[in-house]
Scaffold this active site. Structure first.
Site, PDB file in Angstrom:
ATOM      1  N   LEU A   1     -12.707  68.141  -1.046  1.00  0.00           N
ATOM      2  CA  LEU A   1     -11.677  69.139  -1.355  1.00  0.00           C
ATOM      3  C   LEU A   1     -11.534  70.219  -0.294  1.00  0.00           C
ATOM      4  O   LEU A   1     -10.528  70.923  -0.253  1.00  0.00           O
ATOM      5  CB  LEU A   1     -11.961  69.778  -2.720  1.00  0.00           C
TER       6      LEU A   1
ATOM      7  N   ARG B   1     -10.798  69.803   2.603  1.00  0.00           N
ATOM      8  CA  ARG B   1      -9.741  69.442   3.555  1.00  0.00           C
ATOM      9  C   ARG B   1      -8.694  68.474   2.994  1.00  0.00           C
ATOM     10  O   ARG B   1      -7.586  68.390   3.516  1.00  0.00           O
ATOM     11  CB  ARG B   1     -10.361  68.818   4.813  1.00  0.00           C
TER      12      ARG B   1
ATOM     13  N   ASP C   1     -10.909  56.834   9.209  1.00  0.00           N
ATOM     14  CA  ASP C   1     -11.995  57.609   9.822  1.00  0.00           C
ATOM     15  C   ASP C   1     -13.044  56.696  10.444  1.00  0.00           C
ATOM     16  O   ASP C   1     -14.170  57.089  10.649  1.00  0.00           O
ATOM     17  CB  ASP C   1     -12.649  58.511   8.767  1.00  0.00           C
TER      18      ASP C   1
ATOM     19  N   CYS D   1     -17.262  62.292  10.131  1.00  0.00           N
ATOM     20  CA  CYS D   1     -17.153  63.646   9.556  1.00  0.00           C
ATOM     21  C   CYS D   1     -18.305  63.952   8.615  1.00  0.00           C
ATOM     22  O   CYS D   1     -18.777  65.086   8.549  1.00  0.00           O
ATOM     23  CB  CYS D   1     -15.843  63.792   8.792  1.00  0.00           C
TER      24      CYS D   1
ATOM     25  N   CYS E   1     -31.768  58.408   4.971  1.00  0.00           N
ATOM     26  CA  CYS E   1     -31.053  59.504   5.638  1.00  0.00           C
ATOM     27  C   CYS E   1     -29.920  59.926   4.705  1.00  0.00           C
ATOM     28  O   CYS E   1     -30.068  59.857   3.492  1.00  0.00           O
ATOM     29  CB  CYS E   1     -30.560  59.088   7.019  1.00  0.00           C
TER      30      CYS E   1
END
Ligand SMILES: [Zn+2]
Length: 389
Positions: free
Chosen positions: A83, A85, A142, A201, A347
């Site tokens: 949210l 972006r 992406d 991202c 990770c």
């Protein structure tokens, strides 16, 4: 001045109602647009790949501008971390499919626009069929595999591919359309970067507004191509640096040896992009699921849980019992790990830990496992009390 990608016959067959004339009046009074340009917008069919950071602003403005059919491909659900972006979605949409919230939001912005939802992963199997129903593609993906796929399919179908990408405080956009001049994505990047070499991202972060700027530039380029005004970003790439507020323009060259748009092309149909981009490499290390890890913990089995993220990530969220050894320090600490007991490495999403597992396997460890999906999956499927980031 550029020519419209929508032919006169299709634009001529479109009618604008009184309500539409009113809705688009700020367009119609511009001599560069007029009712003719607005009809082209209504006749146009635009496909957005992804309803995320780039797809959100692009879709919002394309619908508002009066694009006749707006298709969206996505299979994801809205997550709280989106949210910051992804303005198509709101807090009430968390947990819903992105397509559902996109349909609601876009339908509210402009009920005149037909919203077509493609609830699937954009893949080699379906890409050509999906793109067939559109005049232009806005690539809001992406990842490299989808970018190559989107590029190739658009080159095959002779349709413009409006490219955009963002990274932290920087973004770039261009229009790939070899049939209109200029290069394609492969002319610039014949080979994908090594897997895991370029953080996404989720790993590197992105300023929330940044995809807004780039996604809107993608929408502007799309609208220019449809109306047939101005100079399209063909053969030019715009790079934006938010920290310096610099827009830089780079000239792009077509590669005559390009395997899809060159003089002697060798690729005529979608390939296996996951393999091409090495995305499957993570699957080649031994893995366990978050459910299996939970079972091990509950059964009090003896094993070591290693977290290879960075200290700041460990501060945000951690799995109880994990030892922090950032990926960059695994090599020097490998000898301190006990070889006789199983080691589970995790990770954020499973990519960095796969690298760590590979490194340990090379060092002769035999009982090492990657936690599939990382702490992100742990938080989704096992313990929602572990914050997501
Ligand atoms: Zn090319």
């Amino acid at each position: 001045m550029a020519e419209s990608i929508i032919d006169n016959e299709r634009a001529g067959a479109v009618h604008l109602s009184t309500a539409e004339l009113q809705r688009y009046s700020r367009h119609l009074i511009m001599p560069e647009v007029t009712a003719e340009g607005q009809k082209r917008l209504k006749a146009a069919r635009v496909l957005c790949i992804g309803a995320g950071g780039l797809g959100s602003p692009a879709a919002v403005y394309l619908a508002a501008a009066g694009v006749g059919r707006l298709g969206i491909v996505d299979f994801d659900k809205v997550d709280l971390t989106n949210l910051q972006r992804q303005i198509l979605h709101g807090t009430k949409d968390v947990g819903r499919g992105k397509l559902e919230s996109a349909r609601d939001r876009l339908g509210d912005i402009n009920p005149e626009t037909e919203i077509k939802l493609h609830d699937c992963r954009f893949s080699s199997e379906n890409a050509e069929e999906i793109v067939d129903g559109y005049d232009v593609v806005v690539d809001g993906s992406d990842n490299f595999a989808t970018r190559y796929l989107s590029n190739d399919v658009c080159v095959f179908a002779r349709k413009p591919n409006i490219y955009g990408s963002v990274f932290r405080f920087e973004g770039q956009t261009t229009v790939f359309a070899p049939h209109l001049g200029g290069p394609c994505y492969r002319c610039l990047f014949p080979e994908p970067p090594p897997p895991d070499s370029v953080p996404n991202c989720a790993q590197a972060g992105v300023l929330g507004v940044l995809p807004g700027i780039i996604g809107m530039l993608q929408a502007i380029e799309t609208i220019k191509l449809i109306i047939g005004v101005g100079e399209p970003l063909i053969g030019r790439l715009v790079h934006f640096d938010a920290l310096k507020v610099h827009f830089r323009e780079l000239r792009l060259r077509r590669d005559s040896q390009c395997p899809v748009c060159g003089e002697n092309p060798t690729i005529f149909a979608p390939i296996d992009y996951d393999q091409f981009c090495g995305a499957r490499e993570t699957g080649t290390v031994p893995e366990i699921s978050v459910h299996e890890l939970k079972r091990k913990i509950d059964a009090r089995e003896t094993f070591e849980l290693i977290d290879v993220r960075e200290p700041f990530e460990f501060e945000i969220a951690r799995i109880n019992g994990a030892t922090l050894i950032p990926l960059g320090e695994i090599a020097e600490h490998a000898d301190e790990l006990k070889r006789e007991q199983p080691i589970v490495v995790h990770c954020h999403s499973g990519r960095r830990s796969a690298q760590a597992v590979r490194l340990l396997l090379q060092r002769g460890f035999t009982n090492v496992y990657n936690l599939e999906g990382g702490i992100d999956a742990w938080s989704d499927q096992i313990d929602p009390g572990v914050p997501k980031y």
